[in-house]
Motif scaffolding. Structure first.
Motif, PDB file in Angstrom:
ATOM      1  N   TYR A  43       0.781  -1.327   0.021  1.00  0.00           N
ATOM      2  CA  TYR A  43      -0.079  -0.046  -0.016  1.00  0.00           C
ATOM      3  C   TYR A  43       1.033   1.463  -0.050  1.00  0.00           C
ATOM      4  O   TYR A  43       0.564   2.098  -0.931  1.00  0.00           O
ATOM      5  CB  TYR A  43      -1.168   0.014   0.996  1.00  0.00           C
ATOM      6  CG  TYR A  43      -1.363   1.290   1.456  1.00  0.00           C
ATOM      7  CD1 TYR A  43      -2.449   2.000   0.730  1.00  0.00           C
ATOM      8  CD2 TYR A  43      -1.286   1.697   2.853  1.00  0.00           C
ATOM      9  CE1 TYR A  43      -2.696   3.293   1.276  1.00  0.00           C
ATOM     10  CE2 TYR A  43      -1.643   2.897   3.150  1.00  0.00           C
ATOM     11  CZ  TYR A  43      -2.512   3.626   2.488  1.00  0.00           C
ATOM     12  OH  TYR A  43      -2.826   4.978   2.893  1.00  0.00           O
ATOM     13  N   HIS A  84      -6.476  -5.306  -3.570  1.00  0.00           N
ATOM     14  CA  HIS A  84      -6.285  -4.792  -5.227  1.00  0.00           C
ATOM     15  C   HIS A  84      -5.385  -5.729  -5.870  1.00  0.00           C
ATOM     16  O   HIS A  84      -5.806  -5.941  -7.108  1.00  0.00           O
ATOM     17  CB  HIS A  84      -5.778  -3.293  -4.858  1.00  0.00           C
ATOM     18  CG  HIS A  84      -6.920  -2.498  -4.870  1.00  0.00           C
ATOM     19  ND1 HIS A  84      -7.471  -1.965  -6.175  1.00  0.00           N
ATOM     20  CD2 HIS A  84      -7.578  -1.725  -4.007  1.00  0.00           C
ATOM     21  CE1 HIS A  84      -8.289  -0.794  -5.890  1.00  0.00           C
ATOM     22  NE2 HIS A  84      -8.440  -0.855  -4.418  1.00  0.00           N
ATOM     23  N   CYS A 151     -11.496   3.808   4.901  1.00  0.00           N
ATOM     24  CA  CYS A 151     -11.883   3.543   3.518  1.00  0.00           C
ATOM     25  C   CYS A 151     -11.521   2.408   2.794  1.00  0.00           C
ATOM     26  O   CYS A 151     -12.373   1.816   1.934  1.00  0.00           O
ATOM     27  CB  CYS A 151     -11.191   4.829   2.975  1.00  0.00           C
ATOM     28  SG  CYS A 151     -11.576   6.251   3.672  1.00  0.00           S
ATOM     29  N   HIS A 152     -10.397   1.751   3.153  1.00  0.00           N
ATOM     30  CA  HIS A 152      -9.651   0.946   2.249  1.00  0.00           C
ATOM     31  C   HIS A 152     -10.139  -0.347   2.299  1.00  0.00           C
ATOM     32  O   HIS A 152     -10.148  -1.245   1.333  1.00  0.00           O
ATOM     33  CB  HIS A 152      -8.402   0.767   2.257  1.00  0.00           C
ATOM     34  CG  HIS A 152      -7.532   2.118   1.975  1.00  0.00           C
ATOM     35  ND1 HIS A 152      -6.517   2.641   2.735  1.00  0.00           N
ATOM     36  CD2 HIS A 152      -7.734   2.816   0.799  1.00  0.00           C
ATOM     37  CE1 HIS A 152      -6.301   3.742   1.841  1.00  0.00           C
ATOM     38  NE2 HIS A 152      -6.795   3.914   0.773  1.00  0.00           N
ATOM     39  N   ARG A 155     -13.951   0.725   0.166  1.00  0.00           N
ATOM     40  CA  ARG A 155     -14.164   1.081  -1.319  1.00  0.00           C
ATOM     41  C   ARG A 155     -12.658   0.775  -1.885  1.00  0.00           C
ATOM     42  O   ARG A 155     -11.870   0.766  -1.320  1.00  0.00           O
ATOM     43  CB  ARG A 155     -14.574   2.345  -1.438  1.00  0.00           C
ATOM     44  CG  ARG A 155     -15.685   2.975  -0.730  1.00  0.00           C
ATOM     45  CD  ARG A 155     -15.907   4.565  -0.751  1.00  0.00           C
ATOM     46  NE  ARG A 155     -14.821   5.162   0.020  1.00  0.00           N
ATOM     47  CZ  ARG A 155     -15.230   5.480   1.463  1.00  0.00           C
ATOM     48  NH1 ARG A 155     -16.390   5.366   1.940  1.00  0.00           N
ATOM     49  NH2 ARG A 155     -14.251   6.263   2.214  1.00  0.00           N
ATOM     50  N   PRO A 156     -12.830   0.452  -3.227  1.00  0.00           N
ATOM     51  CA  PRO A 156     -13.825   0.436  -4.148  1.00  0.00           C
ATOM     52  C   PRO A 156     -14.555  -1.000  -3.995  1.00  0.00           C
ATOM     53  O   PRO A 156     -13.792  -1.872  -3.965  1.00  0.00           O
ATOM     54  CB  PRO A 156     -13.511   0.564  -5.446  1.00  0.00           C
ATOM     55  CG  PRO A 156     -11.848  -0.057  -5.311  1.00  0.00           C
ATOM     56  CD  PRO A 156     -11.476   0.377  -4.044  1.00  0.00           C
ATOM     57  N   SER A 157     -16.019  -1.074  -3.789  1.00  0.00           N
ATOM     58  CA  SER A 157     -16.606  -2.175  -3.424  1.00  0.00           C
ATOM     59  C   SER A 157     -16.514  -3.509  -4.368  1.00  0.00           C
ATOM     60  O   SER A 157     -16.393  -4.586  -3.909  1.00  0.00           O
ATOM     61  CB  SER A 157     -18.052  -1.861  -3.078  1.00  0.00           C
ATOM     62  OG  SER A 157     -18.578  -1.236  -4.412  1.00  0.00           O
ATOM     63  N   CYS A 191     -12.668   9.568   5.456  1.00  0.00           N
ATOM     64  CA  CYS A 191     -11.240   9.170   5.824  1.00  0.00           C
ATOM     65  C   CYS A 191     -10.716   9.818   7.092  1.00  0.00           C
ATOM     66  O   CYS A 191     -11.084  10.839   7.645  1.00  0.00           O
ATOM     67  CB  CYS A 191     -10.476   9.853   4.560  1.00  0.00           C
ATOM     68  SG  CYS A 191      -8.781   9.666   4.823  1.00  0.00           S
TER      69      CYS A 191
END
Lengths: 294, 573
Positions: A43, A84, A151-152, A155-157, A191
């Protein structure tokens, strides 16, 4: 249940209480956590080098695959990063080939045979809410908590598959099990500001303060997190960066594993409550002296 | 004529010279710890304050009554080297063999007059068990050295680079050990050594007795006689054994007990007579002793200086909290640590961001290389802009996970070294990319990119994404209907911390710039570099555009361009 435990870079030296409390709450449910020689999730490097980020994540995935273990991580940024990478490796054949060629140098390869879980999903889906309800011996009634989603993980779902990205409920469900009340606060999906710490401190702190004041206005006693970076931001960073005359307005943060551990009657020592920089008034002396306070 | 060390003025002079150089070298190197500026310039303090801080730390430790911790570090980390075993068993065996083999040889054999004789009054170098032990210890060192060579060859690569200092260390040890065994072996075969001993110690009567003892020694003890023609009978050997027990046995165990040197002597048999003629045992003895002296004199300037720095480092860092660094004492400690690093590469093998090195090839990401860059940054040598950029990238890719610090067998506070070097690099104008980005605004960066592209055609190719090209694929961003949802949900846009620092180009404007083909104008924008990557924009986009992924890619591409641009240049270019 057995998982490879992905701690990430920050837990061992900056947030040891997250590891001890995670182990403490998972143990009664028969979850075994295995330590592997993982490296960074990738990340922090994604800003500069896409390929390095994927390789870092893929190496971790490959290590767990070799042991035939699913990964569980208590950190949402690590979770997002690993998810991801899985997404990209599935989608892009050229990337997969090149990454595997580098991994082959260490006798590793990514095939996509294991799953990546966040701690909250393991608690909610694998262990299950009924089992968690059954483990509560000291409900924390009287405590009002603002669930901070992070957030991480959310999303993105279409990549992370965590919960409904616009109206998630997993965190509130899990907090409700501890007996604490949750608040509906407008900024709950925003965030924490930590990704910008060190890069643009004024902005990072401004994002954090927007959230803490929103939580306070919504009537929360504390913010509950389930992410290494969010907790560092709301706890250590808030404590260090808040000027003397504004300390009244601080909103302390607690890790979900600590909250759950308290309601399960686990020892304060194993949960590392005292290692948090900010303490929650309602939990502080009352919790220590009057076990039946809630 | 052979003279032992104590009888030779020449060797004695050499010894004192070597000791003098060694002591002076150690003093110079220690003095340098207090003079070197390692870390940010803003934290530089006068030398006397560093000495004071180090003294205070020393006194505080001695009187802190933390003897238990002190002895724990001393026994576990220094003597038993527990920090090595934590990460690598074979390296621990190697190191223990070399360390204990050499130290025991030093005490029992080299310093026999000072140590062994005092402890064991009946000591004689050729008696059991000393003769065996000498061979055992020597064998330990040789096995350790062989393991070290094997390891360095086998694990050769960016994680373990063998340099002059490592080669010298292995070579000097090998020379000392091998020459030692050869001295012993050549003495075993030597006829002149035998004759001298006979003259001094034998009470044997006539030539018949002499023949008997010669027969016994050549048969059983390995001596090679140039001219021994008497037929050997069992009776003669029996008589020889009897004479040997009477005259030699009291201070000469069977040479076979030198279980390494004896087979070596056997192997040297064919060459024994000519070797004896040129007094090979004396030559080898000088080689052995002078190699030891050379090792001693060169110790403070070689890898062996870690014999002094490593225990100190382990004690200093083992007794203090690595996260709470005493700034006054930090510089001398860091300088000492730079001397303590033995270039073993353990840190790099455990480095959390090592995969980034594998992908980018920037070796300054690896801790074992970073230690070297810190050394060169503090040496005052001029470092070029390209080199500084590379070093800065390596320094800031570090995630500060403390893992290198945890596994370092020497207990160096590596993480503190990295924190200090990051600060120093920031002072020099090479901070985190997100920070140095801010010195120009979006259009200034855009000008620089265009100027750069005009002069360096080939760079453009390498900057093109190898796997994804979201920012160059109109199918990705063209569906944007400029509804501003992304901008409205963006927490960074909402934050507006300070007018000057506010976001210049909002997410929906970035989509517009891409559509206009003005990617270079987006790359240096505040929006791109202040993005928290929270994915609100992407999640909310009614057109399903990968807004955050596009921002990520712009950052990657921008970095590819900007890292090649002179950042310290003014605004007028």
């Amino acid at each position: 249940m057995k998982f490879a435990f992905f701690k990430g870079c920050k837990i061992p030296y900056y947030l040891g209480q997250y590891e001890t409390s995670t182990r403490a709450v998972l143990k009664p449910f028969g979850v075994r956590l295995v330590d592997l020689e993982f490296n960074c999730c990738g990340y922090p490097n994604r800003d500069l080098y896409f390929e390095s980020f994927v390789l870092s994540a893929a190496r971790n995935l490959a290590l767990a695959e070799k042991k035939k273990l699913d990964i569980v991580t208590p950190c949402k940024c690590c979770y997002g990063s690993l998810k991801h990478a899985v997404h990209y490796l599935h989608e892009n054949e050229k990337l997969r080939r090149d990454v595997n060629a580098v991994l082959a140098g260490e006798g590793l390869s990514w095939k996509g045979t294991i799953q990546v879980h966040h701690l909250l999903t393991v608690l909610c889906d694998d262990i299950g809410l009924p089992a968690i309800y059954a483990s509560i011996v000291r409900p924390l009634g009287g405590l009002t908590v603002a669930a901070h989603y992070g957030c991480h993980a959310l999303r993105p779902s279409n990549v992370v598959h965590f919960d409904d990205p616009l109206a998630p409920s997993i965190f509130e469900d899990l907090i409700a099990a501890t007996g604490a009340k949750t608040v509906d606060w407008p900024r709950r999906l925003d965030c924490c500001g930590n990704p910008l710490l060190g890069k643009n401190n004024a902005l990072s702190l401004s994002l954090m303060r927007t959230k803490t004041s929103d939580a306070a206005e919504s009537g929360a006693d504390c913010i509950c997190t389930a992410c290494t970076y969010c907790q560092i931001q709301f706890d250590a960073v808030q404590s260090a960066e808040t000027p003397e005359d504004q300390r009244e307005s601080m909103v302390p943060a607690i890790l979900y594993t600590q909250l759950l551990g308290l309601s399960m009657g686990l020892s304060e020592r194993s949960l590392g409550i005292s290692r948090n920089a900010l303490s929650i008034e309602k939990l502080g002396p009352a919790w220590k002296l009057l076990p039946g306070a809630f | 004529m052979i003279k032992t060390l104590l009888e030779s003025t020449f060797l004695f002079a050499c010894l004192y010279m070597a000791l003098g150089i060694c002591a002076l070298g150690i003093l110079i190197r220690i003095a340098r710890w207090f003079a070197a500026d390692i870390g940010p310039r803003s934290a530089v303090i006068p030398v006397w304050m560093r000495v004071a801080a180090a003294t205070k730390g020393f006194v505080a430790t001695v009187f802190s009554l933390r003897f238990f911790l002190f002895f724990k570090v001393l026994v576990l980390d220094v003597m038993l080297q527990a920090r090595i075993i934590k990460t690598d068993l074979s390296r621990w065996i190697m190191h223990i063999f070399i360390f204990f083999g050499f130290m025991l040889l030093l005490l029992m054999h080299a310093l026999d007059e000072l140590v062994t004789k005092k402890v064991f009054p009946e000591y004689y170098s050729t008696l059991a068990p000393f003769q065996q032990l000498r061979n055992v210890f020597g064998l330990m060192v040789i096995v350790g050295v062989a393991m070290a060579i094997y390891r360095r060859v086998r694990q050769r690569g960016p994680m373990l680079i063998t340099r002059y200092a490592d080669r010298y260390a292995v070579i000097i040890l090998a020379v000392i050990m091998i020459s030692g065994f050869l001295v012993e072996a050549s003495k075993i075969t030597s006829e002149s050594v035998f004759n001298r001993m006979m003259k001094d110690f034998s009470s044997a009567g006539g030539p018949a007795d002499e023949d008997a003892i010669k027969a016994f020694w050549s048969g059983e003890y390995g001596t090679v006689f140039a001219d021994f023609k008497t037929p050997v009978t069992p009776e003669l050997i029996a008589r020889g054994k009897q004479l040997n027990d009477e005259s030699c046995g009291s201070c000469h165990a069977p040479t076979k007990t030198a279980f390494i040197s004896f087979p070596v002597a056997r192997a040297l048999r064919p060459a024994a007579v000519p070797m004896d003629r040129i007094q090979a045992d004396v030559i080898l003895y000088y080689v052995h002793v002078l190699a030891c002296f050379a090792g001693l004199a060169y110790l403070p300037f070689s890898k062996f200086f870690h014999i002094i720095t490593d225990p100190l480092t382990m004690i200093v860092n083992g007794m203090s909290d690595k996260k709470k660094v005493n700034q006054a004492g930090a510089m001398p400690r860091r300088a000492m640590e730079l001397d303590a690093c033995t270039n073993c590469g353990t840190c790099s093998r455990y480095c959390s961001v090592a995969p980034v090195f594998r992908m980018t090839g920037n070796e300054t990401i690896l801790p074992s290389h970073k230690i070297r860059t810190i050394r060169s940054l503090s040496s005052g040598k001029k470092t070029g802009a390209d080199e500084l950029r590379k070093i800065s990238e390596g320094a800031f890719i570090c995630t500060s996970c403390y893992r290198c610090t945890e596994v370092c067998p020497t207990g160096i506070n590596l993480q503190d070294q990295w924190f200090a070097s990051k600060e120093l690099l920031a002072e020099k104008g090479y901070p985190l990319p997100h920070v140095w980005m801010k010195q120009f605004n979006a259009s200034e960066w855009s000008d620089r990119i265009r100027a750069g592209e005009a002069t360096r055609e080939k760079d453009v190719d390498t900057i093109k994404g190898r796997y994804y090209n979201l920012t160059a694929d109109s199918d990705v961003f063209a569906p944007c209907i400029q509804c501003q949802t992304c901008t409205n949900v963006c927490p960074v846009v909402a934050a507006q911390t300070d007018r000057k620092d506010a976001v210049d180009i909002t997410p929906q404007k970035i989509m517009n710039l891409l559509r206009l083909g003005l990617n270079d104008l987006a790359m240096g924008s505040r929006m791109v570099w202040d993005c928290t990557t929270c994915y609100q924009c992407q999640e909310h986009c009614p057109q399903g555009i990968q807004v955050t992924d596009i921002i990520y890619e712009l950052k990657n591409k921008a970095y590819g361009h900007f890292k090649n641009i002179d950042r310290t240049a003014g605004n007028d270019s």
